[in-house]
Design a protein around this motif. Sequence first.
Motif, PDB file in Angstrom:
ATOM      1  N   ASP A 129      67.142  28.486 -43.807  1.00  0.00           N
ATOM      2  CA  ASP A 129      68.441  28.681 -43.177  1.00  0.00           C
ATOM      3  C   ASP A 129      68.562  27.818 -41.930  1.00  0.00           C
ATOM      4  O   ASP A 129      69.651  27.347 -41.586  1.00  0.00           O
ATOM      5  CB  ASP A 129      68.630  30.142 -42.767  1.00  0.00           C
ATOM      6  CG  ASP A 129      68.671  31.086 -43.958  1.00  0.00           C
ATOM      7  OD1 ASP A 129      69.243  30.699 -44.990  1.00  0.00           O
ATOM      8  OD2 ASP A 129      68.125  32.204 -43.858  1.00  0.00           O
ATOM      9  N   LEU A 130      67.436  27.656 -41.255  1.00  0.00           N
ATOM     10  CA  LEU A 130      67.391  26.936 -39.989  1.00  0.00           C
ATOM     11  C   LEU A 130      66.129  26.084 -39.959  1.00  0.00           C
ATOM     12  O   LEU A 130      65.074  26.524 -40.406  1.00  0.00           O
ATOM     13  CB  LEU A 130      67.371  27.934 -38.810  1.00  0.00           C
ATOM     14  CG  LEU A 130      67.158  27.373 -37.409  1.00  0.00           C
ATOM     15  CD1 LEU A 130      68.440  26.710 -36.907  1.00  0.00           C
ATOM     16  CD2 LEU A 130      66.738  28.476 -36.438  1.00  0.00           C
ATOM     17  N   VAL A 131      66.250  24.880 -39.435  1.00  0.00           N
ATOM     18  CA  VAL A 131      65.084  24.023 -39.226  1.00  0.00           C
ATOM     19  C   VAL A 131      65.057  23.645 -37.749  1.00  0.00           C
ATOM     20  O   VAL A 131      66.070  23.192 -37.204  1.00  0.00           O
ATOM     21  CB  VAL A 131      65.146  22.752 -40.085  1.00  0.00           C
ATOM     22  CG1 VAL A 131      63.936  21.848 -39.786  1.00  0.00           C
ATOM     23  CG2 VAL A 131      65.171  23.114 -41.569  1.00  0.00           C
ATOM     24  N   MET A 132      63.929  23.846 -37.098  1.00  0.00           N
ATOM     25  CA  MET A 132      63.826  23.526 -35.675  1.00  0.00           C
ATOM     26  C   MET A 132      62.588  22.692 -35.385  1.00  0.00           C
ATOM     27  O   MET A 132      61.584  22.756 -36.104  1.00  0.00           O
ATOM     28  CB  MET A 132      63.798  24.805 -34.833  1.00  0.00           C
ATOM     29  CG  MET A 132      62.569  25.666 -35.012  1.00  0.00           C
ATOM     30  SD  MET A 132      62.674  27.164 -33.968  1.00  0.00           S
ATOM     31  CE  MET A 132      61.079  27.921 -34.329  1.00  0.00           C
ATOM     32  N   SER A 133      62.673  21.909 -34.335  1.00  0.00           N
ATOM     33  CA  SER A 133      61.542  21.086 -33.919  1.00  0.00           C
ATOM     34  C   SER A 133      60.566  21.922 -33.095  1.00  0.00           C
ATOM     35  O   SER A 133      60.964  22.777 -32.302  1.00  0.00           O
ATOM     36  CB  SER A 133      62.025  19.884 -33.100  1.00  0.00           C
ATOM     37  OG  SER A 133      62.800  20.315 -31.994  1.00  0.00           O
ATOM     38  N   VAL A 134      59.287  21.658 -33.317  1.00  0.00           N
ATOM     39  CA  VAL A 134      58.225  22.377 -32.610  1.00  0.00           C
ATOM     40  C   VAL A 134      57.170  21.374 -32.156  1.00  0.00           C
ATOM     41  O   VAL A 134      57.132  20.229 -32.610  1.00  0.00           O
ATOM     42  CB  VAL A 134      57.567  23.458 -33.495  1.00  0.00           C
ATOM     43  CG1 VAL A 134      58.587  24.495 -33.934  1.00  0.00           C
ATOM     44  CG2 VAL A 134      56.896  22.822 -34.726  1.00  0.00           C
ATOM     45  N   THR A 135      56.305  21.832 -31.269  1.00  0.00           N
ATOM     46  CA  THR A 135      55.194  21.004 -30.824  1.00  0.00           C
ATOM     47  C   THR A 135      53.964  21.881 -30.626  1.00  0.00           C
ATOM     48  O   THR A 135      54.073  23.108 -30.533  1.00  0.00           O
ATOM     49  CB  THR A 135      55.546  20.261 -29.518  1.00  0.00           C
ATOM     50  OG1 THR A 135      54.549  19.271 -29.236  1.00  0.00           O
ATOM     51  CG2 THR A 135      55.638  21.216 -28.336  1.00  0.00           C
ATOM     52  N   ASP A 136      52.799  21.261 -30.594  1.00  0.00           N
ATOM     53  CA  ASP A 136      51.550  21.998 -30.414  1.00  0.00           C
ATOM     54  C   ASP A 136      51.582  22.835 -29.142  1.00  0.00           C
ATOM     55  O   ASP A 136      52.107  22.399 -28.110  1.00  0.00           O
ATOM     56  CB  ASP A 136      50.364  21.034 -30.327  1.00  0.00           C
ATOM     57  CG  ASP A 136      50.034  20.414 -31.672  1.00  0.00           C
ATOM     58  OD1 ASP A 136      50.022  21.144 -32.668  1.00  0.00           O
ATOM     59  OD2 ASP A 136      49.791  19.196 -31.715  1.00  0.00           O
TER      60      ASP A 136
END
Length: 226
Positions: A129-136
């Motif tokens: 439904d949703l795609v979000m950017s992430v980081t370590d």
Amino acid sequence: MPATLTPWTAVIPLRGGSKGLPGKNTRPLAGKPLYRHAVDLALAAGASRVLLSTDIHEVLTAELPQSVQALQRPSELCGDTVPMAPVLVHALQTAQVQGPVVLLQATSPLRQVVDVQQALARLASGAFDLVMSVTDADRSVLKWGQVQPDGRFVPLSRPEHCFANRQSLPPVYKPNGAVYAMDAQWFIEQKSFVSERIGTVVMPAERSFDIDNIDDFELCESLLKL
């Protein structure tokens, strides 16, 4: 090339008030106002429309590219404590947006076209439904917990993680605020980012800086000039 042939819209929220760094959204960064980095990135990534949700007079009266539109944000959506969800719903409904939408916060100027296109491609898969950017993030957060009123410790994760060596803990990621992709109608109906079907695009730490104060601003400017 754009990650999908389906036309998509970028929404860039720009609030005038900022306690950490007043006027940061229009402050010149590496030769142009901070918000123009987000606008230019959206256009380079293939956005068919770019909407600026703002109460900033300078932005509302600026000469913008043909496919870029500044929307007057209502005063009740401009306070320090107003969450992002109603701001995004207002922009989508006002501009009658349909199809894929990417929320790009101006305070993440180091993201790249590939980050946006990967998020759109993952959204187009239909699995999320949703795609979000992430980081370590620091995996030792898995050792943390909450203390209840009766003094009892409740782990945030699995109890055994509290007593494990940091090196043996699984990787942990945190949202970096740079990219959020979703379907406009889904978000208008949901009125929230919350879902059990959230996909991710992993961005490296060196592109995951968020500008909150003058030190962040100067660091991002130095990185952009490399």
